[in-house]
Design an enzyme around this catalytic site. Structure first.
Site, PDB file in Angstrom:
ATOM      1  CD  GLN A 127      -0.966  -0.991   4.771  1.00 39.11           C
ATOM      2  OE1 GLN A 127       0.037  -0.321   4.693  1.00 39.11           O
ATOM      3  NE2 GLN A 127      -1.326  -1.582   5.887  1.00 39.11           N
TER       4      GLN A 127
ATOM      5  CG  ASP B 195       0.279   0.139  -0.421  1.00 33.90           C
ATOM      6  OD1 ASP B 195       0.256   0.130   0.824  1.00 33.90           O
ATOM      7  OD2 ASP B 195      -0.162   1.091  -1.101  1.00 33.90           O
TER       8      ASP B 195
HETATM    9  O1  LIG Z   1      -2.807   4.052   4.308  1.00 36.28           O
HETATM   10  C1  LIG Z   1      -1.688   3.724   3.955  1.00 36.28           C
HETATM   11  C2  LIG Z   1      -0.758   3.058   4.878  1.00 36.28           C
HETATM   12  O2  LIG Z   1      -1.215   2.962   6.197  1.00 36.28           O
HETATM   13  C3  LIG Z   1      -1.257   4.029   2.546  1.00 36.28           C
HETATM   14  O3  LIG Z   1       0.107   3.834   2.380  1.00 36.28           O
HETATM   15  C4  LIG Z   1      -2.014   3.214   1.555  1.00 36.28           C
HETATM   16  O4  LIG Z   1      -1.564   1.895   1.698  1.00 36.28           O
HETATM   17  C5  LIG Z   1      -1.915   3.757   0.149  1.00 36.28           C
HETATM   18  O5  LIG Z   1      -0.664   3.690  -0.431  1.00 36.28           O
HETATM   19  P1  LIG Z   1      -0.286   4.423  -1.809  1.00 36.28           P
HETATM   20  O6  LIG Z   1      -1.280   3.997  -2.815  1.00 36.28           O
HETATM   21  O7  LIG Z   1      -0.318   5.881  -1.563  1.00 36.28           O
HETATM   22  O8  LIG Z   1       1.102   3.934  -2.121  1.00 36.28           O
END
Ligand SMILES: O=C(CO)[C@@H](O)[C@H](O)COP(=O)(O)O
Ligand SMILES: Nc1ncnc2c1ncn2[C@@H]1O[C@H](COP(=O)(O)OP(=O)(O)O)[C@@H](O)[C@H]1O
Length: 462
Positions: A71, A224
């Site tokens: 995100q 995600d």
């Molecule tokens: O910033 C956030 C949610 O707000 C993170 O969850 C990103 O969405 C990255 O996710 P991963 O790659 O670490 O699963």
């Protein structure tokens, strides 16, 4: 038997699953790594996606595809659809001052009421403010801004026209300029941050087909975490995801407006809400601890399980990359309570697992304070493969922990959305898991939460 594909373009890698659209059975899958760093040329995601698709046997027999992605990342495009500069990712903290300035301009409560969140460096809106202030020559070229999953969906559609950009409600809700309750962009806030308006992706409905490519139907995709929630179908349990980020979230019919900024009021992939707490430091804390101890991840897990609950007083504060919750972008990690007697590899390994999980236990409490159901927790993400994480989690969270069979739940959620788009039904298809989840129960470790809070407070007192 139509096939659908789901993509997880996450921080560290790209994963593709191909599933039977009717039963949800896994047919084949592939993955590819992403480059390191918090600033990445989106072209690297595009290349990794192709490598992962090829490893998954290609898309020739696939009817529909959706993309889930990390995100908040800021992907800036010029009038001709060219990327203006490398994307700043969710874990890039250079926009921390922009976040503070934006919060002070309106007030935390006004932000929470307007868009469900209070600006921190992760959110796209703060990155736009940073760009306007620090790279005016790049800012001047920007015609459109979108998120990593929006950009990949657009590239897959074959279009190079920025007017064809599409996003979904779940990812739009993490920008800081989208109101998930009214389902509207807040262009006034975008302009407050960036100084002028920009073209923004159209926000598609949860199961709306977007511009496809040949016979391949594309779904709107999603953030995600929302995709993982949709893929694991957690019911009333909260979900903890342990990837690069640590997140804890729960589905909700109501949108939180938390002026403390701890709980972000995101949207989910079905039209509801996804209150979420995110830390910057999860699986990589275990990677780093294993490196320091000179062991591999399975051995780290064995060591952690050899130690007593509470690691004989060794407490690790995991702010290795700064921290987002609490909002301490310049913090660093620390180990407290070390004595000659307790300085063992086993205690250090256990303290790493307990420290990584303790910030999320505080997040679980914050979700409960917002009225979310947190009577159980489901753990997904790369670090869920650690036996120590699975066994120690209930001692930190104080509730039963369910661990679904190892899998790619973000990509699975995206595949489930693709199947929903394909059927055009009112409700999403049910993909039953092939394997039963494991359940872990253990007593809460007395005093652990207090010791962790005391250790973490050292930063807050500074
Ligand atoms: O910033 C956030 C949610 O707000 C993170 O969850 C990103 O969405 C990255 O996710 P991963 O790659 O670490 O699963
Ligand atoms: N057995 C394991 N024990 C602990 N961590 C693991 C294990 N297997 C993988 N990981 C970690 O999971 C992380 C990747 O998880 P993933 O959810 O794919 O991350 P992201 O979504 O941020 O790209 C890596 O840091 C990796 O070291």
């Amino acid at each position: 038997m139509p096939l659908v594909a789901g993509v997880d373009s996450s921080t560290q890698s790209c994963k593709v699953v191909i599933r039977d659209a009717d039963t949800g059975a896994l047919v084949r899958q592939g993955r590819a790594v992403h480059p390191e760093g918090t600033e990445v040329d989106p072209q690297a995601w595009w290349e990794a996606l192709h490598t992962a698709i090829a490893a998954a046997g290609g898309l020739d027999d696939v009817s529909a595809l959706s993309v889930g992605g990390q995100q908040h990342g800021m992907v800036c495009l010029d009038e001709d659809g060219r990327v203006v500069r490398p994307a700043l990712l969710w874990n890039d903290t250079r926009s921390a001052k922009a976040a503070t300035d934006l919060t002070e301009q309106l007030g935390a409560q006004a932000w929470a009421d307007a868009v469900g969140l209070v600006p921190v460096a992760s959110f796209t809106i703060t990155k736009l403010r940073w760009l306007a202030e620090h790279e005016p020559e790049h800012a001047a070229r920007v015609a459109a801004v979108c998120l990593p999953h929006d950009w990949l969906t657009w590239k897959l559609s074959g279009s190079s026209d920025i007017r064809d950009l599409v996003t979904d409600r779940s990812d739009a809700s993490g920008t800081g300029y989208f109101d998930p309750r009214a389902n509207n962009y807040r262009r006034d806030l975008l302009m407050l941050a960036f100084g002028r308006d920009l073209l923004l992706p159209k926000v598609a409905a949860p199961a709306e087909a977007v511009r496809g490519n040949g016979s391949l139907i594309l779904g709107p995709g999603g953030g995600d975490n929302a995709a993982a929630g949709f893929g694991v179908d957690a019911g009333d349990d909260a979900v903890v995801s342990l990837g690069t980020s640590g997140t804890v979230f729960a589905r909700s019919r109501t949108a939180p407006a938390d002026p403390s900024g701890i709980v972000a009021g995101f949207a989910d992939m079905t039209g509801q809400f996804l209150p979420l707490v995110c830390t910057l430091n999860a699986a990589r804390i275990l990677d780093a601890t294993a490196r320091v101890l000179g062991v591999d991840l399975p051995r780290l897990s064995e060591l952690a399980l050899q130690a007593e609950p509470g690691a004989e007083g060794v407490t690790l504060v995991p702010y290795f990359e700064g921290e987002r919750t609490p909002n301490l972008p310049d913090a660093t990690g620390a180990i407290h309570g070390v004595t000659l007697a307790n300085a063992t590899p086993a205690n250090f390994a256990r303290a790493a697992v307990e420290g990584m999980l303790s910030g999320l236990a505080e997040g679980l409490n914050a979700l409960a304070a917002q009225g979310c159901s947190v009577s159980g927790v489901r753990i997904v993400g790369g670090a869920a493969q650690s036996e120590a994480v699975r066994r120690i989690a209930p001692t930190v969270f104080g509730v039963p922990v369910v661990v679904p069979a190892p899998g790619e739940y973000v990509a699975d959620g995206a595949a489930r959305q693709a199947a929903w788009v394909l059927t055009g039904a009112d409700t999403p298809p049910v993909f039953s898991p092939a394997e039963r989840p494991e359940r872990f129960e253990a007593p809460l470790t007395a005093g652990l939460a207090e010791r962790y809070t005391e250790a973490a407070q050292h930063y807050l007192r500074r």
